[in-house]
Structure formats: structure tokens, C-alpha cells
Design an enzyme around this catalytic site. Structure first.
Site, short mmCIF file in Angstrom:
data_model
loop_
_atom_site.label_atom_id
_atom_site.label_comp_id
_atom_site.label_asym_id
_atom_site.label_seq_id
_atom_site.Cartn_x
_atom_site.Cartn_y
_atom_site.Cartn_z
N PRO A 3 95.08 92.81 -55.43
CA PRO A 3 93.98 92.51 -54.54
C PRO A 3 92.89 91.68 -55.20
O PRO A 3 92.46 91.97 -56.30
CB PRO A 3 93.44 93.88 -54.18
N GLU A 4 92.47 90.69 -54.51
CA GLU A 4 91.30 89.92 -54.89
C GLU A 4 90.15 90.37 -53.99
O GLU A 4 90.31 91.33 -53.24
CB GLU A 4 91.59 88.41 -54.75
#
Length: 288
Positions: free
Chosen positions: A2-3
Site C-alpha cells: 500500500p502507498e
DNA sequence: CTTGGGTCCTGTGCGC
DNA sequence: TGCGCACAGGACCCAA
């Protein structure tokens, strides 16, 4: 992993079942993720109300009524999944046995007031959790050196020009550096550089001021669109409610090696190069 | 100071 | 079908 958009999506999904609710029971199934978990973590979480659920960069911060804050990082493969007993089971009185069967790599389980269960699952265990006093959470060693939030006021054209000035590193590496700007990762840097028409291998200090400035609104644009889409779902990322994000259908270059450039009239073919161990995708005809 | 490479860990997909 | 290898959304740590 996840960013920023994925983490923000997870935070938004968790908020309805966590904010203002008490953690009835915290269960910790192993002593460590990337680092050892804090001493007596289960005991320090159990019985605490979550007063706020915040995000800083790729970290989720859960403020507790005890005055401590739970810091959570999802690493590459971390997920936070919400489950709740089904209606039929509730009518049969199976309050505690109707959650989905435990999965491999379910490392931390938070049974919330109101029957929702939040499960932190992380196969690769690059994720992390720690507990720290809330008033000093911003000074925590994992967070203190992180740069400005890209969607906040402190991140602007003058700041970015100053920080990229004279740097000899490829712009791709510079934008991945969390001390420069918070929350960008491999996907969104590739997408931003495509929209800016800047090659990922270009030295950060050798980009004209106008083009550097153009990166600021483009970073905001890409992250904003991705949050709007609920993030990108590749291998294992899901929103907290189990839904898939759909920004991945909007990728213009990421993971499109060999595919046609999407810019109208461009006959370029998307290339993949490796920079400091990470894949960069770009159109050699559009990006210089 | 900056920069590049190795490292942690498991899972998946591909070519043979 | 099995096997080995490349690769995966991160980022710390250390050497140069």
C-alpha cells in the site's frame, strides 16, 4: 504494498468500526512483525477506546484513551480486514464463532465493541506496529524524518524545487524518498512521472524549474484520483471491507511493459527498467 | 552529506 | 506436475 491512497482507503474503512469504540479484546499471535512488537501490546490495547484514527504518510495512527497511540504500517503485504458475525448466526446466538476462519498470517486481532473484528494479516511481515505516547507520536523514530504530506499545504512548488536542486540521484529515487515527500511509492511515482513527461532516469537536479513545479499538482492529482478510486488492488491489497480498489484499471504505465502508450498519437511502447532494485515503467517517446 | 546495494519474508507466476 | 527463478505496493541499515 500500500502507498498513500491505499493506506488512506484502509483508514477510511476502519474508521466506522474503530473510532469512538472500545477494543474489547486484543489478541497478538506472534511477538514480532518487522521488529518486535511492543511489550505487553495485547494488554495495553485491550479495554482502550480508539479516540481518533489518523494517517501520516503510509502510517495509520490509532489514538487510544490511555494516552498512547498505536502506530501501524502495512509494509508490502499487510492488510486490515473487517469481519462481523452474520445476521443468521446472530439470531442463533453464535456471537463469537461466526467470524471467518483464522487465516495463515493473521498476526493481530482486535475484537471491537459492537462485534466487528479487525484482523491484521501480513504474509511477508514487512509491516510494523508500535505504541507510543500520543503527544509525542509525531516524534516517533519511524515518523519524525518523513517529509510533508503531498496533499497538505507544506508541499508546494518552491519546496520541491529547493529539495531537488543539485541532486544527482534519478528523479524516480528522489520521489520515492519518504524524507522528501510522504506517501509516494513505486506505482504512483511511475504514474506521476508519465503525466509530467519526465523520464524516471533523469537526474533530479537536471529538470527545469517549470517541469519540477508541474510535478506538484500532478502528484496531488494522481493521489487524489487513486483515493477516489479506493486505491489500487494488485495481488493482495483490499479495502478494509474486502472490496477491491479499482485505480489499477487507470494505470497508464505501471505494469504495462510492452503495451502501447496511451497518449493520443503516440506510437511508443512502455518500457521497464530497474532502478535501485525497483521496476520503473515509462514511455520512451513521451518522457524525457 | 548523498547514493547504491543488501536485506528482511512469503507467495505467485512463468519457463522449462 | 514439479522445480527453480524472477518478481512483488517498503524502507531500514550500512558501506563507500
Amino acid at each position: 504494498m500500500p502507498e498513500l491512497p491505499e493506506v488512506e482507503t484502509v483508514r477510511r474503512g476502519l474508521a466506522p468500526v474503530m473510532e469512538g469504540r472500545t477494543i474489547r479484546l486484543a489478541t497478538v499471535n506472534r511477538p514480532d512483525l518487522r521488529w518486535p512488537l511492543p511489550e505487553r501490546m495485547a494488554e495495553r490495547l485491550t479495554g482502550q477506546a480508539v479516540t481518533a484514527l489518523r494517517r501520516r504518510s503510509k502510517y495509520i495512527l490509532a489514538d487510544l484513551s490511555s494516552g498512547e497511540t498505536l502506530i501501524i504500517h502495512l509494509g508490502m503485504s499487510g492488510r486490515m480486514l473487517i469481519s462481523a458475525p452474520g445476521e443468521s448466526a446472530r439470531m442463533q446466538g453464535k456471537f463469537h464463532h461466526d467470524h471467518p476462519a483464522p487465516q495463515k498470517h493473521d498476526h493481530v486481532i482486535l475484537d471491537m465493541e459492537g462485534e466487528a473484528r479487525v484482523t491484521f494479516n501480513d504474509a511477508r511481515r514487512f509491516g510494523a506496529m508500535d505504541l507510543t505516547p500520543t503527544e509525542k507520536a509525531e516524534d516517533h523514530w519511524l515518523i519524525r524524518d518523513i517529509g510533508p504530506e503531498p496533499l497538505g499545504n507544506m508541499f508546494d512548488e518552491a519546496y520541491l524545487r529547493e529539495r531537488l536542486k543539485g541532486r544527482n540521484t534519478p528523479v524516480k529515487s528522489a520521489l520515492l524518498d519518504q524524507r522528501l515527500v510522504a506517501g509516494l511509492g513505486n506505482i504512483y511515482v511511475c504514474e506521476v512521472l508519465f503525466r509530467a513527461g519526465i523520464s524516471p532516469v533523469r537526474k533530479a537536479g537536471r529538470i527545469g524549474a517549470e517541469r519540477v513545479s508541474s510535478l506538484v499538482p500532478l502528484i496531488r492529482e494522481v493521489l487524489g484520483e487513486a483515493i477516489e478510486a479506493g486505491g489500487s488492488s494488485l495481488r493482495d491489497y483490499r479495502q478494509a471491507d474486502g472490496e477491491l480498489g479499482y485505480f489499477q484499471h487507470t494505470f497508464r504505465v505501471y505494469d504495462r511493459k510492452g503495451g502501447p502508450c496511451v497518449r493520443p498519437g503516440c506510437t511508443g511502447v512502455i518500457r521497464r527498467v530497474v532502478q535501485s532494485g525497483r521496476s520503473s515503467f515509462y514511455c520512451p517517446d513521451c518522457q524525457h
